[in-house]
Design a protein around this motif. Sequence first.
Motif, PDB file in Angstrom:
ATOM      1  N   CYS A  12       1.050  -1.254  -0.090  1.00 34.97           N
ATOM      2  CA  CYS A  12      -0.035   0.102  -0.009  1.00 34.97           C
ATOM      3  C   CYS A  12       0.972   1.261  -0.003  1.00 34.97           C
ATOM      4  O   CYS A  12       1.803   1.336   0.704  1.00 34.97           O
ATOM      5  N   MET A  13       0.661   2.289  -0.766  1.00 30.32           N
ATOM      6  CA  MET A  13       1.355   3.536  -0.628  1.00 30.32           C
ATOM      7  C   MET A  13       0.248   4.526  -1.188  1.00 30.32           C
ATOM      8  O   MET A  13      -0.809   4.286  -1.792  1.00 30.32           O
ATOM      9  N   GLY A  14       0.462   5.833  -0.418  1.00 25.54           N
ATOM     10  CA  GLY A  14      -0.571   6.863  -0.791  1.00 25.54           C
ATOM     11  C   GLY A  14       0.345   8.349  -0.616  1.00 25.54           C
ATOM     12  O   GLY A  14       1.522   8.178   0.008  1.00 25.54           O
ATOM     13  N   ARG A  15      -0.432   9.261  -0.991  1.00 25.00           N
ATOM     14  CA  ARG A  15       0.214  10.727  -0.644  1.00 25.00           C
ATOM     15  C   ARG A  15      -0.785  11.535  -0.041  1.00 25.00           C
ATOM     16  O   ARG A  15      -2.001  11.575  -0.277  1.00 25.00           O
ATOM     17  N   GLY A  16      -0.391  11.821   1.194  1.00 26.79           N
ATOM     18  CA  GLY A  16      -1.319  12.848   1.981  1.00 26.79           C
ATOM     19  C   GLY A  16      -1.241  14.102   1.981  1.00 26.79           C
ATOM     20  O   GLY A  16      -2.201  14.937   2.391  1.00 26.79           O
ATOM     21  N   MET A  17      -0.333  14.770   1.164  1.00 28.24           N
ATOM     22  CA  MET A  17      -0.043  16.167   0.894  1.00 28.24           C
ATOM     23  C   MET A  17       0.571  16.456  -0.226  1.00 28.24           C
ATOM     24  O   MET A  17       1.903  15.835  -0.124  1.00 28.24           O
ATOM     25  N   THR A  18       0.182  16.979  -1.225  1.00 30.61           N
ATOM     26  CA  THR A  18       1.167  17.333  -2.518  1.00 30.61           C
ATOM     27  C   THR A  18       1.633  18.737  -2.080  1.00 30.61           C
ATOM     28  O   THR A  18       1.097  19.733  -2.075  1.00 30.61           O
ATOM     29  N   ASN A  19       3.142  18.552  -2.397  1.00 29.47           N
ATOM     30  CA  ASN A  19       3.670  20.046  -2.232  1.00 29.47           C
ATOM     31  C   ASN A  19       3.565  20.762  -3.553  1.00 29.47           C
ATOM     32  O   ASN A  19       4.438  20.640  -4.437  1.00 29.47           O
ATOM     33  N   ALA A  20       2.529  21.527  -3.834  1.00 29.12           N
ATOM     34  CA  ALA A  20       2.494  22.647  -4.943  1.00 29.12           C
ATOM     35  C   ALA A  20       1.444  23.492  -4.518  1.00 29.12           C
ATOM     36  O   ALA A  20       0.550  23.355  -3.638  1.00 29.12           O
ATOM     37  N   SER A  21       1.766  24.531  -4.856  1.00 30.66           N
ATOM     38  CA  SER A  21       0.781  25.964  -4.814  1.00 30.66           C
ATOM     39  C   SER A  21      -0.386  25.717  -5.785  1.00 30.66           C
ATOM     40  O   SER A  21      -0.533  24.825  -6.599  1.00 30.66           O
ATOM     41  N   ILE A  22      -1.456  26.346  -5.436  1.00 31.21           N
ATOM     42  CA  ILE A  22      -2.849  26.194  -6.259  1.00 31.21           C
ATOM     43  C   ILE A  22      -2.434  27.412  -7.348  1.00 31.21           C
ATOM     44  O   ILE A  22      -1.658  28.183  -7.542  1.00 31.21           O
ATOM     45  N   ARG A  23      -3.501  27.083  -8.174  1.00 30.54           N
ATOM     46  CA  ARG A  23      -3.710  28.222  -9.401  1.00 30.54           C
ATOM     47  C   ARG A  23      -3.868  29.524  -8.842  1.00 30.54           C
ATOM     48  O   ARG A  23      -4.597  29.586  -7.904  1.00 30.54           O
ATOM     49  N   TYR A  24      -3.151  30.387  -9.278  1.00 29.31           N
ATOM     50  CA  TYR A  24      -3.289  31.829  -8.799  1.00 29.31           C
ATOM     51  C   TYR A  24      -2.989  32.142  -7.686  1.00 29.31           C
ATOM     52  O   TYR A  24      -3.613  33.086  -6.841  1.00 29.31           O
ATOM     53  N   ALA A  25      -1.902  31.371  -6.951  1.00 30.26           N
ATOM     54  CA  ALA A  25      -1.803  31.413  -5.671  1.00 30.26           C
ATOM     55  C   ALA A  25      -1.032  32.790  -5.360  1.00 30.26           C
ATOM     56  O   ALA A  25      -1.097  33.244  -4.334  1.00 30.26           O
ATOM     57  N   GLY A  26      -0.413  33.475  -6.340  1.00 28.28           N
ATOM     58  CA  GLY A  26      -0.156  34.962  -5.993  1.00 28.28           C
ATOM     59  C   GLY A  26      -0.962  36.043  -5.861  1.00 28.28           C
ATOM     60  O   GLY A  26      -0.551  37.156  -5.765  1.00 28.28           O
ATOM     61  N   ILE A  27      -2.319  35.574  -6.100  1.00 26.52           N
ATOM     62  CA  ILE A  27      -3.348  36.717  -6.054  1.00 26.52           C
ATOM     63  C   ILE A  27      -4.189  36.391  -4.559  1.00 26.52           C
ATOM     64  O   ILE A  27      -4.798  35.267  -4.665  1.00 26.52           O
TER      65      ILE A  27
END
Length: 503
Positions: free
Chosen positions: A230-245
């Motif tokens: 079993c393997m999984g990802r609980g949090m993805t290190n990425a900003s959301i779209r338009y994170a700069g606004i």
Amino acid sequence: MRKLIALSSAAAVAATMSFASDADLRAELEALKKEVAALKEQTKGLNAKKLKKQMSQLKVAALNDNIKWSVDFRTAYDVIGYKDINGNSSWNQIFSNRLWLGMGYAPTDNVVFKGLLSYYKAYGQMTNTFGANFNYFDWVVNETPNPNGELRVKEAYWLYFGDSFLGADIPWTASLGRRPATDGLLASYREDQNPKSPLGHIINTEFDGASFKFDLSNVTDISGMYFKICMGRGMTNASIRYAGITPGFVYGVNNQLVISGNGSDYNKVPGYESTDLAGFIFVPYDDGQYSVHTTAFKAWNLPGIVFAPVAPTDVTGDGIPDYQGNFKQVGDLYGAAISLLAQGVGDGISDMLDETNLFVSFAASKTDPQDGNAMLGSTDKKTGTSVYVGANWPCQLIDDARIGVEYNHGSQYWRSFTYAEDTLAGSKLATRGDAFEVWFNKELVGKTLTAQVRYTYMNYKYTGSNGFFADGGTPVEVDSAQGRMMGAIDKAQDVRMYIRYRY
């Protein structure tokens, strides 16, 4: 003479009719021959196997080529009570509705799609939704009554079935998607449903990932043996779209925005890494009555609230010190569990014992702080343990009903992944202390309409049972000077009654 003439006339008529009938029959036979010849010409080149396949596909399209839906709707009433170490208590009553819409489709014999849409909401508008972002934390978003009552995806995955693996007689499965990772084995009894993938003692959390299961019973000749990765990802290190606004906060200025960055989307966020988990489930024996279940895993880059180095103040005015803090990643965690299960006691001793389930489970967790951070309030590696036992059996006084009793104990540094456990007063299996539970499940109209009455009691010895992995999960002794200053919760109770419809 007249008689002879009459007989002669009859014979002549009969002969004429006979000749006429033969001619007609010949004509009809010739016509049929022509029709058969024409039919053969029309059907020339048709393949019987291909025609059969086309008919089969037509049948599937007409009858089976669609998603199958199921409904699971529950209306619950919870009475929740807390008592802190200083003797203060509070109670509340909550009505909630939970709707699960299940879906499944099997286009072939070895590929299946499964999905589950979820709606979970308290009655009416919730009074205080400040800080509701954590109510929508991905690990628990479908297991907490949310203030807006959205319909969300709880599960969505495909499953492939293989008959052999690398030429060996090892049936196997592979699956990717938002996996069924809540209400696993043992925890499934209180929830009155079939167990999902993980062992419920240590993992009860939604996640996106993959699993690969290998049935080893044929090659080992050991009943029920299998190994599952079993393997999984609980949090993805990425900003959301338009994170700069982001919104501006100048009083009296409407629609103010703050623009920052260069406009790039989904970049890595400084100071964070993706939170991942990998492990296995190994069942060394399962004969359908007696079974042994084991699991072990490691989780990387786990988050928590790190308190800022400032003096606590009573911002809310409730007499309890408030702290400032930041949400950050602090380290890794190891976990393991072994569960022994008996689905039926003995063989034919009594009908009740044949239908009785008994289980005992042991689990352990170990922190591994990284980069000088503290996990659970310590920069050292800390080990926690938990014991979980239970029994359930058919009620002897009421037909079509079951009674269950369960107990679990957690040590000072015990940390489970049971954030999605559906107990509004807090996860009982995360308890650092003792938890007791008794439940009664009753079929009203078979499995279509059922009811439950459940009582959960948690007696805490240390704080932080339901916290994450940083300072918020620090175990402070409840019955201590610091615990009294914090107004630490000493006991929690949850009485639940529900009516549930499934079809």
